[in-house]
Design a protein around this motif. Sequence first.
Motif, PDB file in Angstrom:
ATOM      1  N   PHE A 250      15.975  -7.979  -9.969  1.00 35.30           N
ATOM      2  CA  PHE A 250      14.851  -7.332  -9.270  1.00 35.30           C
ATOM      3  C   PHE A 250      14.519  -5.926  -9.764  1.00 35.30           C
ATOM      4  N   SER A 251      15.360  -5.330 -10.633  1.00 32.98           N
ATOM      5  CA  SER A 251      15.073  -3.941 -10.998  1.00 32.98           C
ATOM      6  C   SER A 251      13.732  -3.871 -11.731  1.00 32.98           C
ATOM      7  N   ASN A 252      13.038  -2.758 -11.559  1.00 31.43           N
ATOM      8  CA  ASN A 252      11.692  -2.576 -12.122  1.00 31.43           C
ATOM      9  C   ASN A 252      10.749  -3.696 -11.666  1.00 31.43           C
ATOM     10  N   GLY A 287       6.874  -1.160  -1.040  1.00 33.60           N
ATOM     11  CA  GLY A 287       5.749  -0.331  -0.603  1.00 33.60           C
ATOM     12  C   GLY A 287       5.448   0.821  -1.534  1.00 33.60           C
ATOM     13  N   ASP A 288       5.088   1.954  -0.942  1.00 31.95           N
ATOM     14  CA  ASP A 288       4.640   3.145  -1.682  1.00 31.95           C
ATOM     15  C   ASP A 288       5.722   3.597  -2.680  1.00 31.95           C
ATOM     16  N   PRO A 289       5.421   3.590  -3.977  1.00 32.80           N
ATOM     17  CA  PRO A 289       6.434   3.952  -4.977  1.00 32.80           C
ATOM     18  C   PRO A 289       6.943   5.385  -4.821  1.00 32.80           C
ATOM     19  N   PHE A 290       6.182   6.226  -4.118  1.00 31.33           N
ATOM     20  CA  PHE A 290       6.612   7.615  -3.974  1.00 31.33           C
ATOM     21  C   PHE A 290       7.471   7.831  -2.725  1.00 31.33           C
ATOM     22  N   ALA A 291       7.550   6.826  -1.851  1.00 24.07           N
ATOM     23  CA  ALA A 291       8.361   7.002  -0.637  1.00 24.07           C
ATOM     24  C   ALA A 291       9.841   6.952  -1.011  1.00 24.07           C
ATOM     25  N   GLU A 292      10.605   7.835  -0.387  1.00 23.03           N
ATOM     26  CA  GLU A 292      12.033   8.013  -0.714  1.00 23.03           C
ATOM     27  C   GLU A 292      12.817   6.695  -0.617  1.00 23.03           C
ATOM     28  N   ASP A 293      12.513   5.878   0.410  1.00 18.32           N
ATOM     29  CA  ASP A 293      13.328   4.677   0.646  1.00 18.32           C
ATOM     30  C   ASP A 293      12.754   3.403   0.003  1.00 18.32           C
ATOM     31  N   THR A 294      11.663   3.522  -0.741  1.00 14.36           N
ATOM     32  CA  THR A 294      11.093   2.324  -1.385  1.00 14.36           C
ATOM     33  C   THR A 294      11.970   1.869  -2.552  1.00 14.36           C
ATOM     34  N   VAL A 295      12.215   0.583  -2.597  1.00  6.46           N
ATOM     35  CA  VAL A 295      13.002   0.019  -3.699  1.00  6.46           C
ATOM     36  C   VAL A 295      12.085  -0.731  -4.672  1.00  6.46           C
ATOM     37  N   GLN A 296      11.017  -1.301  -4.129  1.00  9.18           N
ATOM     38  CA  GLN A 296      10.112  -2.098  -4.971  1.00  9.18           C
ATOM     39  C   GLN A 296       8.660  -1.699  -4.710  1.00  9.18           C
ATOM     40  N   GLU A 337       6.396 -10.338  -2.295  1.00  4.50           N
ATOM     41  CA  GLU A 337       7.642 -10.400  -1.518  1.00  4.50           C
ATOM     42  C   GLU A 337       8.804 -10.743  -2.457  1.00  4.50           C
ATOM     43  N   PRO A 338       9.909 -10.001  -2.360  1.00  4.85           N
ATOM     44  CA  PRO A 338      11.084 -10.382  -3.151  1.00  4.85           C
ATOM     45  C   PRO A 338      11.446 -11.834  -2.810  1.00  4.85           C
ATOM     46  N   THR A 339      11.531 -12.651  -3.843  1.00  2.00           N
ATOM     47  CA  THR A 339      11.601 -14.095  -3.633  1.00  2.00           C
ATOM     48  C   THR A 339      12.910 -14.670  -4.187  1.00  2.00           C
TER      49      THR A 339
END
Length: 450
Positions: A250-252, A287-296, A337-339
Amino acid sequence: MRSKIVTILKFQEDVNKAVAAAKAAFERNSEWRTMSPASRGELILKLADLMKRDKEYLAALESLDNGKTYKNALHDVGFSIDVLKYYAGYCDKIHGSTIPSDGNFMTMTIKEPVGVVGQIIPWNYPLGMVAWKWAPALATGCTVVLKPAEQTPLTALVLAALAKEAGFPKGVVNVLPGYGPTAGGAIVQHPGINKVAFTGSTEVGNKIMEGVGQSNLKRVSLELGGKSPLVIFDDVDVDRAVEIAYGACFSNHGQNCCAGSRTYVQAGIYDEFVKKAAEKAKRTKVGDPFAEDTVQGPQVNQEMLDKVLRLIESGKKEGAHLQTGGCRKGNEGYFVEPTVFSDVKDDMTIAREEIFGPVQSILKFETLEEVIKRANDTTYGLAAGVLTNNITTALAYAKSVRAGSVWVNCYHAFSPQAPFGGFKQSGIGRELGEEGLKEYLELKTVSIKV
Ligand SMILES: NC(=O)c1ccc[n+]([C@@H]2O[C@H](COP(=O)([O-])OP(=O)(O)OC[C@H]3O[C@@H](n4cnc5c(N)ncnc54)[C@H](O)[C@@H]3O)[C@@H](O)[C@H]2O)c1
Ligand SMILES: CC1=C(/C=C/C(C)=C\C=C\C(C)=C\C=O)C(C)(C)CCC1
């Protein structure tokens, strides 16, 4: 039709100008060619320092352009700086050898820069790919014409400005944004270019080989697609295996040439692994790539969103068991959605085609011999992973799997010193390490009659 011809001619003209500048910078008595190797190294180090100075800006621009999370983009900038620094150290250590040849000769070899290099890169690591391409080319004394992907040209343009600020002589580094078949095609066909280095799809890699054959037999290096197997034996800690497999796939946002997108799990831990992998994927903050807790963050564009969703549909239709995800996330932007699919069979489309999205395919296996055969049953051969506490199993797998990089009890273990590249249709040549330097050198033999 007329406007299409005008556009193609315009691209050709731009490529001609960039190649002329790169050729002039590579002339025998040019500032670049007469500069000491140590000074070349200092220029590369200066570029690395400027990237460090501007790292937040570069990461923010990369995230805006590509959709990757700001956190990941910062990581990419850091790794890119490391690659530049590593190759800067090579500039004054490139040398040939003396050879005890037959007869009254003294024979020696000299390593020379290959010349003007065309570099064509993709959108998944826009800034990282510039660093991987420029660092060995500049360390050897080549000059470059680089075409970023049409989707993500911004950080390459900023790096060109930083190269100017660092003091690289005019014409050494040229960045030419443009589309693949036009600008990219013109680079591939150009008789003034001595080598082309490409990263992207295997399909376009084939076109590059054709173009090179039709023009001037340039040197070629290709870093192409993959469908990399990660094999998990049942002697491992399942929670740790789930984490490593998640990162591998799932990275990147799954947009990774070496993504571990075929997860083979041994029967003894299969059910537990599937349950935990699905829970892990479900918990991913998208979600938002700039949010601290976003992973994807989002996929790169509509075309890739459509491609990923099409492949997910094929998984459902062909009988894989959808554990979680399986749809677009929301109805704005390019979020998926991560699938996770379980009960995937080797002949399903999701087990054979490069998805380039957040989709994990979990397959069950029983024995080492069986899984080696299945892991190798692909036209690709970029990377592979194995998780086991049994050193004999790990080594047997590492020796038998047909892939350019094998990661044992880890995944994506990149370092500037370690060569990276593909077997089979995953590429030709290597990047990083000393091997990566060789791709930009010609070897000359000089024999002196004594
Ligand atoms: N191996 C990788 O690192 C990598 C990276 C990106 C995409 N991909 C794969 O490729 C698929 C398509 O993605 P993409 O369209 O960005 O990749 P691509 O191979 O089409 O593009 C990569 C680069 O090649 C250029 N290009 C395209 N056609 C060309 C041509 N005829 N001549 C010269 N240059 C040309 C593009 O402009 C871009 O700069 C993805 O779904 C993914 O599977 C692989
Ligand atoms: C790919 C990973 C990393 C970064 C790599 C960079 C900056 C460029 C190369 C990208 C490639 C080979 C892409 C192929 O599609 C990290 C070093 C940041 C670690 C995770 C994996």
